[in-house]
Design a protein around this motif. Structure first.
Motif, PDB file in Angstrom:
ATOM      1  N   VAL A   3      53.865  27.075  36.573  1.00  0.00           N
ATOM      2  CA  VAL A   3      52.554  26.441  36.477  1.00  0.00           C
ATOM      3  C   VAL A   3      52.018  26.660  35.068  1.00  0.00           C
ATOM      4  CG1 VAL A   3      51.995  26.643  38.926  1.00  0.00           C
ATOM      5  CG2 VAL A   3      51.414  28.507  37.400  1.00  0.00           C
ATOM      6  N   PRO A   4      51.134  25.772  34.600  1.00  0.00           N
ATOM      7  CA  PRO A   4      50.621  25.908  33.243  1.00  0.00           C
ATOM      8  C   PRO A   4      49.555  26.994  33.094  1.00  0.00           C
ATOM      9  CG  PRO A   4      49.675  24.005  34.306  1.00  0.00           C
ATOM     10  CD  PRO A   4      50.706  24.554  35.252  1.00  0.00           C
ATOM     11  N   TRP A   5      49.050  27.512  34.217  1.00  0.00           N
ATOM     12  CA  TRP A   5      48.019  28.545  34.178  1.00  0.00           C
ATOM     13  C   TRP A   5      48.033  29.302  35.498  1.00  0.00           C
ATOM     14  CZ3 TRP A   5      44.394  28.146  38.020  1.00  0.00           C
ATOM     15  CH2 TRP A   5      44.295  26.914  38.649  1.00  0.00           C
ATOM     16  N   PHE A   6      47.383  30.446  35.516  1.00  0.00           N
ATOM     17  CA  PHE A   6      47.186  31.161  36.767  1.00  0.00           C
ATOM     18  C   PHE A   6      45.833  31.854  36.709  1.00  0.00           C
ATOM     19  CE2 PHE A   6      49.462  34.143  34.046  1.00  0.00           C
ATOM     20  CZ  PHE A   6      48.867  35.386  34.278  1.00  0.00           C
ATOM     21  N   LYS A   7      45.253  32.065  37.883  1.00  0.00           N
ATOM     22  CA  LYS A   7      43.943  32.702  37.945  1.00  0.00           C
ATOM     23  C   LYS A   7      44.070  34.160  37.514  1.00  0.00           C
ATOM     24  CE  LYS A   7      42.179  29.933  41.734  1.00  0.00           C
ATOM     25  NZ  LYS A   7      41.734  29.966  43.122  1.00  0.00           N
ATOM     26  N   PHE A   8      43.120  34.579  36.736  1.00  0.00           N
ATOM     27  CA  PHE A   8      43.090  35.971  36.303  1.00  0.00           C
ATOM     28  C   PHE A   8      41.648  36.434  36.388  1.00  0.00           C
ATOM     29  CE2 PHE A   8      42.655  39.373  33.214  1.00  0.00           C
ATOM     30  CZ  PHE A   8      43.719  40.188  33.565  1.00  0.00           C
ATOM     31  N   PHE A   9      41.399  37.395  37.238  1.00  0.00           N
ATOM     32  CA  PHE A   9      40.058  37.932  37.411  1.00  0.00           C
ATOM     33  C   PHE A   9      40.015  39.322  36.767  1.00  0.00           C
ATOM     34  CE2 PHE A   9      40.687  35.015  40.965  1.00  0.00           C
ATOM     35  CZ  PHE A   9      39.599  34.168  40.779  1.00  0.00           C
ATOM     36  N   PRO A  10      39.348  39.460  35.623  1.00  0.00           N
ATOM     37  CA  PRO A  10      39.328  40.733  34.913  1.00  0.00           C
ATOM     38  C   PRO A  10      38.860  41.911  35.777  1.00  0.00           C
ATOM     39  CG  PRO A  10      38.413  39.016  33.532  1.00  0.00           C
ATOM     40  CD  PRO A  10      38.621  38.417  34.897  1.00  0.00           C
ATOM     41  N   GLN A  11      37.813  41.705  36.570  1.00  0.00           N
ATOM     42  CA  GLN A  11      37.312  42.808  37.389  1.00  0.00           C
ATOM     43  C   GLN A  11      38.366  43.260  38.402  1.00  0.00           C
ATOM     44  OE1 GLN A  11      33.629  42.025  39.409  1.00  0.00           O
ATOM     45  NE2 GLN A  11      33.473  44.100  40.193  1.00  0.00           N
ATOM     46  N   GLN A  12      39.030  42.300  39.020  1.00  0.00           N
ATOM     47  CA  GLN A  12      40.079  42.630  39.993  1.00  0.00           C
ATOM     48  C   GLN A  12      41.227  43.383  39.303  1.00  0.00           C
ATOM     49  OE1 GLN A  12      42.190  39.233  41.532  1.00  0.00           O
ATOM     50  NE2 GLN A  12      42.557  40.242  43.493  1.00  0.00           N
ATOM     51  N   TYR A  13      41.618  42.901  38.145  1.00  0.00           N
ATOM     52  CA  TYR A  13      42.702  43.531  37.385  1.00  0.00           C
ATOM     53  C   TYR A  13      42.319  44.948  36.961  1.00  0.00           C
ATOM     54  CZ  TYR A  13      45.763  44.458  33.384  1.00  0.00           C
ATOM     55  OH  TYR A  13      46.624  45.035  32.496  1.00  0.00           O
ATOM     56  N   LEU A  14      41.138  45.091  36.385  1.00  0.00           N
ATOM     57  CA  LEU A  14      40.716  46.386  35.871  1.00  0.00           C
ATOM     58  C   LEU A  14      40.434  47.418  36.970  1.00  0.00           C
ATOM     59  CD1 LEU A  14      38.393  45.216  32.960  1.00  0.00           C
ATOM     60  CD2 LEU A  14      40.678  46.242  32.779  1.00  0.00           C
ATOM     61  N   SER A  15      40.116  46.952  38.163  1.00  0.00           N
ATOM     62  CA  SER A  15      39.831  47.896  39.248  1.00  0.00           C
ATOM     63  C   SER A  15      41.031  48.124  40.169  1.00  0.00           C
ATOM     64  CB  SER A  15      38.631  47.410  40.065  1.00  0.00           C
ATOM     65  OG  SER A  15      38.941  46.181  40.701  1.00  0.00           O
ATOM     66  N   ASP A  16      42.144  47.463  39.915  1.00  0.00           N
ATOM     67  CA  ASP A  16      43.351  47.637  40.730  1.00  0.00           C
ATOM     68  C   ASP A  16      43.954  49.016  40.445  1.00  0.00           C
ATOM     69  OD1 ASP A  16      45.980  47.640  41.759  1.00  0.00           O
ATOM     70  OD2 ASP A  16      46.193  45.493  41.461  1.00  0.00           O
ATOM     71  N   SER A  17      43.965  49.876  41.446  1.00  0.00           N
ATOM     72  CA  SER A  17      44.443  51.245  41.243  1.00  0.00           C
ATOM     73  C   SER A  17      45.915  51.282  40.846  1.00  0.00           C
ATOM     74  CB  SER A  17      44.220  52.088  42.498  1.00  0.00           C
ATOM     75  OG  SER A  17      44.949  51.572  43.585  1.00  0.00           O
ATOM     76  N   LYS A  18      46.697  50.337  41.340  1.00  0.00           N
ATOM     77  CA  LYS A  18      48.112  50.274  40.976  1.00  0.00           C
ATOM     78  C   LYS A  18      48.272  50.008  39.479  1.00  0.00           C
ATOM     79  CE  LYS A  18      51.899  47.794  42.923  1.00  0.00           C
ATOM     80  NZ  LYS A  18      52.371  46.749  43.811  1.00  0.00           N
ATOM     81  N   VAL A  19      47.450  49.112  38.962  1.00  0.00           N
ATOM     82  CA  VAL A  19      47.488  48.773  37.541  1.00  0.00           C
ATOM     83  C   VAL A  19      46.934  49.932  36.708  1.00  0.00           C
ATOM     84  CG1 VAL A  19      46.539  47.234  35.764  1.00  0.00           C
ATOM     85  CG2 VAL A  19      47.368  46.283  37.920  1.00  0.00           C
ATOM     86  N   ARG A  20      45.851  50.550  37.160  1.00  0.00           N
ATOM     87  CA  ARG A  20      45.199  51.612  36.385  1.00  0.00           C
ATOM     88  C   ARG A  20      46.088  52.848  36.245  1.00  0.00           C
ATOM     89  NH1 ARG A  20      42.620  49.355  33.257  1.00  0.00           N
ATOM     90  NH2 ARG A  20      41.897  51.346  32.531  1.00  0.00           N
ATOM     91  N   GLN A  21      47.062  53.015  37.135  1.00  0.00           N
ATOM     92  CA  GLN A  21      47.915  54.203  37.084  1.00  0.00           C
ATOM     93  C   GLN A  21      49.034  54.100  36.061  1.00  0.00           C
ATOM     94  OE1 GLN A  21      49.240  55.016  41.060  1.00  0.00           O
ATOM     95  NE2 GLN A  21      47.163  55.325  41.823  1.00  0.00           N
ATOM     96  N   ILE A  22      49.237  52.916  35.507  1.00  0.00           N
ATOM     97  CA  ILE A  22      50.323  52.774  34.537  1.00  0.00           C
ATOM     98  C   ILE A  22      49.771  52.851  33.115  1.00  0.00           C
ATOM     99  CG2 ILE A  22      51.797  51.487  36.129  1.00  0.00           C
ATOM    100  CD1 ILE A  22      51.040  48.923  34.718  1.00  0.00           C
ATOM    101  N   ALA A  23      50.636  53.221  32.191  1.00  0.00           N
ATOM    102  CA  ALA A  23      50.239  53.377  30.796  1.00  0.00           C
ATOM    103  C   ALA A  23      49.810  52.043  30.193  1.00  0.00           C
ATOM    104  CB  ALA A  23      51.410  53.952  29.998  1.00  0.00           C
ATOM    105  N   ARG A  24      48.966  52.123  29.176  1.00  0.00           N
ATOM    106  CA  ARG A  24      48.431  50.920  28.519  1.00  0.00           C
ATOM    107  C   ARG A  24      49.541  49.996  28.019  1.00  0.00           C
ATOM    108  NH1 ARG A  24      43.719  49.357  27.020  1.00  0.00           N
ATOM    109  NH2 ARG A  24      42.739  51.352  27.351  1.00  0.00           N
ATOM    110  N   GLU A  25      50.579  50.547  27.383  1.00  0.00           N
ATOM    111  CA  GLU A  25      51.657  49.687  26.875  1.00  0.00           C
ATOM    112  C   GLU A  25      52.396  48.997  28.016  1.00  0.00           C
ATOM    113  OE1 GLU A  25      53.503  53.884  26.839  1.00  0.00           O
ATOM    114  OE2 GLU A  25      51.592  53.025  26.231  1.00  0.00           O
ATOM    115  N   HIS A  26      52.455  49.629  29.180  1.00  0.00           N
ATOM    116  CA  HIS A  26      53.100  48.994  30.328  1.00  0.00           C
ATOM    117  C   HIS A  26      52.217  47.890  30.906  1.00  0.00           C
ATOM    118  CE1 HIS A  26      55.662  52.867  30.958  1.00  0.00           C
ATOM    119  NE2 HIS A  26      56.076  52.138  29.937  1.00  0.00           N
ATOM    120  N   ARG A  27      50.897  48.074  30.838  1.00  0.00           N
ATOM    121  CA  ARG A  27      49.988  47.007  31.299  1.00  0.00           C
ATOM    122  C   ARG A  27      50.135  45.779  30.408  1.00  0.00           C
ATOM    123  NH1 ARG A  27      46.238  51.444  32.088  1.00  0.00           N
ATOM    124  NH2 ARG A  27      45.065  50.844  30.252  1.00  0.00           N
ATOM    125  N   SER A  28      50.303  45.995  29.128  1.00  0.00           N
ATOM    126  CA  SER A  28      50.513  44.884  28.203  1.00  0.00           C
ATOM    127  C   SER A  28      51.797  44.124  28.543  1.00  0.00           C
ATOM    128  CB  SER A  28      50.571  45.421  26.770  1.00  0.00           C
ATOM    129  OG  SER A  28      50.929  44.409  25.876  1.00  0.00           O
TER     130      SER A  28
END
Length: 144
Positions: A3-28
């Motif tokens: 698809v040419p785009w996908f929904k990205f909700f910053p608040q959902q991403y930033l508050s996702d505990s699974k995402v928050r547990q990984i290092a910054r370079e891995h989030r990138s």
């Protein structure tokens, strides 16, 4: 299918505990891989191929993928993001509904979708909508 785009909700991403547990370079790297999944539907499973995609060394990619594999499901020799896959399916479903609406004579709805796509600079939706409108107009003219 990508698809040419996908929904990205910053608040959902930033508050996702699974995402928050990984290092910054891995989030990138995760964001890059989600983008490749959106475009191509999946990414290669091989760390060597992934390293070429993201521009990292193979050892750094192997280290990152040890953490990031939790965000993907393996299908054959490819990795798929269920999140991106769901977004892609929703997008395809929306396109199908627009096609069906146009074929039932929903010219106004299609014209509105085209105007919205143009206003929001989504060229891919604009072109698809424009083609649908032209086809519907041709069919309508043949019927009259």
């Amino acid at each position: 299918m990508g698809v040419p785009w996908f929904k990205f909700f910053p608040q959902q991403y930033l508050s996702d505990s699974k995402v928050r547990q990984i290092a910054r370079e891995h989030r990138s790297i995760l964001l890059d891989l989600w983008c490749y999944c959106a475009m191509d539907g999946s990414i290669p499973e091989s760390p060597e191929a992934i390293s070429r995609l993201i521009g990292e060394s193979v050892p750094a990619t192997k280290k990152a993928m040890a953490v990031l594999k939790a965000f993907f499901v393996q299908e054959g020799d490819r990795l798929v993001s269920k999140r991106i896959q769901a977004e892609s399916e929703a997008y395809q479903e929306k396109c199908q509904k627009l096609r069906e609406s146009a074929s039932r004579g929903g010219l106004k709805k299609v014209a509105n979708a085209i105007a919205n796509a143009r206003a929001n600079a989504r060229a891919d939706e604009y072109q698809t909508g424009q083609q649908m409108l032209e086809q519907t107009l041709e069919q309508t003219l043949k019927q009259t």
